[in-house]
Design a protein around this motif. Structure first.
Motif, mmCIF file in Angstrom:
data_model
loop_
_atom_site.group_PDB
_atom_site.id
_atom_site.type_symbol
_atom_site.label_atom_id
_atom_site.label_comp_id
_atom_site.label_asym_id
_atom_site.label_seq_id
_atom_site.Cartn_x
_atom_site.Cartn_y
_atom_site.Cartn_z
ATOM 1 N N LYS A 268 -40.328 18.610 -37.898
ATOM 2 C CA LYS A 268 -41.615 18.486 -36.258
ATOM 3 C C LYS A 268 -41.496 16.791 -36.862
ATOM 4 N N GLN A 269 -41.805 16.065 -38.066
ATOM 5 C CA GLN A 269 -41.201 14.785 -38.314
ATOM 6 C C GLN A 269 -40.613 14.491 -37.992
ATOM 7 N N THR A 270 -38.854 14.484 -37.891
ATOM 8 C CA THR A 270 -37.637 14.299 -37.458
ATOM 9 C C THR A 270 -38.069 14.232 -35.962
ATOM 10 N N SER A 271 -38.206 15.393 -35.110
ATOM 11 C CA SER A 271 -38.578 15.467 -34.048
ATOM 12 C C SER A 271 -38.615 14.641 -33.428
ATOM 13 N N THR A 272 -40.030 13.877 -34.196
ATOM 14 C CA THR A 272 -41.182 13.047 -33.113
ATOM 15 C C THR A 272 -39.779 11.693 -33.792
ATOM 16 N N PHE A 273 -39.670 11.320 -34.519
ATOM 17 C CA PHE A 273 -39.020 10.190 -34.462
ATOM 18 C C PHE A 273 -37.809 9.770 -33.305
ATOM 19 N N GLU A 274 -36.423 11.481 -33.438
ATOM 20 C CA GLU A 274 -36.125 11.381 -32.236
ATOM 21 C C GLU A 274 -35.898 10.704 -31.126
ATOM 22 N N SER A 275 -37.755 11.595 -31.080
ATOM 23 C CA SER A 275 -38.447 10.863 -29.619
ATOM 24 C C SER A 275 -38.879 9.441 -29.472
ATOM 25 N N PHE A 276 -39.523 8.954 -30.799
ATOM 26 C CA PHE A 276 -40.123 8.042 -30.824
ATOM 27 C C PHE A 276 -38.443 6.832 -30.137
ATOM 28 N N PHE A 277 -36.931 6.770 -31.245
ATOM 29 C CA PHE A 277 -35.787 6.474 -30.801
ATOM 30 C C PHE A 277 -35.331 6.850 -29.258
ATOM 31 N N ASN A 278 -35.857 7.863 -28.828
ATOM 32 C CA ASN A 278 -35.232 8.341 -27.166
ATOM 33 C C ASN A 278 -36.338 7.054 -26.657
ATOM 34 N N TRP A 279 -37.556 7.208 -26.287
ATOM 35 C CA TRP A 279 -38.050 5.891 -25.805
ATOM 36 C C TRP A 279 -37.594 4.054 -26.578
ATOM 37 N N LEU A 280 -37.361 4.038 -27.406
ATOM 38 C CA LEU A 280 -37.041 2.791 -27.400
ATOM 39 C C LEU A 280 -35.205 2.559 -26.981
ATOM 40 N N GLN A 281 -34.905 3.488 -26.947
ATOM 41 C CA GLN A 281 -33.387 2.802 -26.662
ATOM 42 C C GLN A 281 -33.466 3.063 -25.060
ATOM 43 N N GLY A 282 -34.506 3.270 -24.107
ATOM 44 C CA GLY A 282 -34.874 3.645 -22.817
ATOM 45 C C GLY A 282 -35.796 2.292 -22.841
ATOM 46 N N PHE A 283 -36.745 1.439 -23.480
ATOM 47 C CA PHE A 283 -37.000 0.032 -23.430
ATOM 48 C C PHE A 283 -35.971 -0.702 -23.587
ATOM 49 N N ILE A 284 -35.004 -0.828 -24.591
ATOM 50 C CA ILE A 284 -33.923 -1.845 -24.634
ATOM 51 C C ILE A 284 -33.342 -1.823 -23.343
ATOM 52 N N TRP A 285 -32.855 -0.927 -22.583
ATOM 53 C CA TRP A 285 -32.297 -0.772 -21.240
ATOM 54 C C TRP A 285 -32.763 -1.633 -20.827
ATOM 55 N N PHE A 286 -34.468 -1.221 -19.977
ATOM 56 C CA PHE A 286 -35.987 -1.821 -19.478
ATOM 57 C C PHE A 286 -34.999 -3.863 -20.058
ATOM 58 N N ILE A 287 -35.445 -4.027 -20.727
ATOM 59 C CA ILE A 287 -35.337 -5.574 -21.254
ATOM 60 C C ILE A 287 -33.577 -5.838 -21.152
ATOM 61 N N GLY A 288 -32.833 -4.718 -20.828
ATOM 62 C CA GLY A 288 -31.566 -5.647 -21.230
ATOM 63 C C GLY A 288 -31.852 -5.530 -19.005
ATOM 64 N N VAL A 289 -31.892 -4.868 -18.155
ATOM 65 C CA VAL A 289 -31.912 -4.458 -17.322
ATOM 66 C C VAL A 289 -32.451 -6.122 -16.171
ATOM 67 N N CYS A 290 -33.803 -5.841 -17.170
ATOM 68 C CA CYS A 290 -34.301 -7.406 -15.984
ATOM 69 C C CYS A 290 -33.971 -8.169 -16.895
ATOM 70 N N PHE A 291 -33.596 -8.659 -18.408
ATOM 71 C CA PHE A 291 -32.205 -10.028 -17.899
ATOM 72 C C PHE A 291 -31.036 -9.743 -17.114
ATOM 73 N N LEU A 292 -30.520 -8.866 -16.751
ATOM 74 C CA LEU A 292 -29.408 -8.703 -15.250
ATOM 75 C C LEU A 292 -30.206 -9.394 -14.273
ATOM 76 N N THR A 293 -31.613 -8.392 -14.323
ATOM 77 C CA THR A 293 -31.834 -9.115 -13.124
ATOM 78 C C THR A 293 -31.924 -10.272 -12.769
ATOM 79 N N SER A 294 -32.792 -11.109 -13.823
ATOM 80 C CA SER A 294 -33.184 -12.460 -14.291
ATOM 81 C C SER A 294 -31.912 -13.101 -12.653
ATOM 82 N N GLY A 295 -30.921 -12.619 -14.032
ATOM 83 C CA GLY A 295 -29.113 -13.489 -13.781
ATOM 84 C C GLY A 295 -28.916 -12.978 -12.422
ATOM 85 N N MET A 296 -29.110 -12.064 -11.953
ATOM 86 C CA MET A 296 -28.654 -10.975 -10.610
ATOM 87 C C MET A 296 -28.880 -12.431 -9.815
ATOM 88 N N VAL A 297 -30.757 -12.437 -9.879
ATOM 89 C CA VAL A 297 -31.450 -13.885 -8.769
ATOM 90 C C VAL A 297 -30.433 -14.540 -9.087
#
Length: 416
Positions: A268-297
């Protein structure tokens, strides 16, 4: 057909070359965004691999049970009652649940340990042979782990951590030598490896057969923790619930009284960590896309400036027969080229920084991060986003350029 395409590329190339400062400024935001995205994803993947790798020191379907004190009344029993386990209870669980593949008491205390003139205070833990498989404890090539015969025959043998060996024996060989624990000599049969952060925590540990511990070290035969490992086809969450219900009935406490008994379910703890890292990766993509969007503007604003500067040229092209479609292609191509080239440069610099981080990591041991990783799928996804952002950034300026009236464009005086 190919001649027209080559001519279009040449015109775009000369436009970028003759306006290098403008092109650099328009591409900088894109390069910076993709560079940060690459670094964040690479470091995030390395951190995830490091954390998940730590769990390899434990069997994945293992549970650790810790007794506590009841916090709620139950029938005629008051709160504040201390829960303890016994070897008979462990044997009962082994017989009751066929899902259990391995189970072991875990009884620890910190006591002085001696070897001739040397001594130290170390954590001594009594276990059975199953525990070595639950925790996946490993010893050096010349040693061995505890066996069932050691426990059944109450053999005075011990496995020690590296720091115990260093303090009690210095540079001398420790295997097959003896240490004094609570007045009894124990033969060292293994020295624990120290190759990850969890095994590093065992450098001050000594493991002996639980039968020896209960006979020579413990003041009674009760203990407060045990661990178990389930068969691969077992449902760990379901078993956890069944075990809690059974213990609540056996020791007479409320099932919801979590202070009476705490169960750590590794799966269960391993599954919790996996969920956390999936969320973290999504958040990193969000931050990266925000930077790309500012560059696109930024690219879009630059392309509007390009259209303004080339109004006369565009008007002449339209006047001599160029189609609005060809004008759109010209502007879009310049936007896409600037974006993609900037993105590739950002990826290369980002990967270089990740390689430098890997070099730094290789100089340290027992760190919570493995080698960084930026896989091909991530790179392709980033480049796809770049192409799309380049198209979007140049689309509206291109449409504006194609809608210019030739006569007005020719009369337009560029005052910029």
């Amino acid at each position: 057909m190919f001649g027209n395409e080559i001519e279009l590329l040449q015109e775009t190339y000369y436009s970028i070359k003759h306006n290098q400062r403008r092109s650099f400024l328009s591409g900088f935001g894109i390069a910076w965004g993709i560079l940060l995205l690459a670094i964040l994803l690479g470091v995030g993947s390395g951190f995830q691999a490091g954390i998940m790798g730590l769990f390899q020191s434990f069997a994945q379907k293992s549970l650790y049970v810790y007794a506590g004190t009841t916090s709620q009344k139950y029938e005629s029993f008051k709160e504040g009652r201390r829960i303890t386990f016994s070897e008979d209870f462990i044997k009962t669980l082994r017989l009751k649940y066929t899902e259990i593949d391995a189970i072991s008491p875990e009884i620890s205390t910190s006591i002085p340990v001696r070897n001739n003139a040397r001594d130290g205070v170390f954590r001594v833990t009594g276990i059975n042979a199953d525990y070595m498989h639950i925790r996946i404890l490993e010893v050096g090539d010349s040693g061995r782990i505890l066996t069932k015969a050691d426990i059944q025959q109450t053999r005075p043998v011990a496995i020690v951590g590296e720091n115990v060996k260093s303090i009690l024996f210095g540079e001398k060989e420790a295997l097959e030598k003896y240490i004094n624990i609570s007045g009894m000599l124990y033969k060292i049969v293994g020295i624990l490896k120290n190759d990850n952060i969890f095994s590093a925590s065992e450098i001050n540990s000594i493991y002996i057969p639980v039968s020896c511990f209960l006979r020579n070290v413990a003041s009674d035969n009760q203990f407060t923790s045990f661990s178990l490992y389930l068969k691969q086809n077992a449902n760990a969450s379901k078993f956890e619930n069944n075990l809690r219900n059974y213990m609540a009935h056996y020791f007479r406490f409320k099932v919801k009284d979590e202070q009476a008994v705490y169960i750590a379910n590794l799966e269960k703890q391993t599954s919790t960590f996996e969920s956390f890292f999936n969320w973290l990766q999504g958040f990193i993509w969000f931050i990266g896309v925000c930077f790309l969007t500012s560059g696109m503007v930024g690219v879009s604003n630059i392309m509007y400036t390009v259209v303004k500067e080339r109004t006369n040229e565009i008007g002449i092209r339209l006047a001599v027969g160029a189609t609005p479609h060809s004008i759109i292609r010209l502007i879009l191509l310049e936007s896409v080229l600037i974006t993609v080239i900037s993105g590739i440069v950002g990826l290369i610099i980002g990967k270089s920084i990740l390689l430098f981080i890997d070099w730094l990591l290789s100089m340290h041991e027992n760190i919570l991060m493995h080698k960084t990783e930026l896989n091909m799928q991530t790179a392709l996804a980033a480049l796809s986003i770049l192409v799309l952002s380049g198209i979007i950034a140049g689309l509206f300026p291109a449409i504006k350029a194609s809608s210019i009236e030739p006569a007005d464009a020719i009369r337009y005086e560029n005052r910029g």
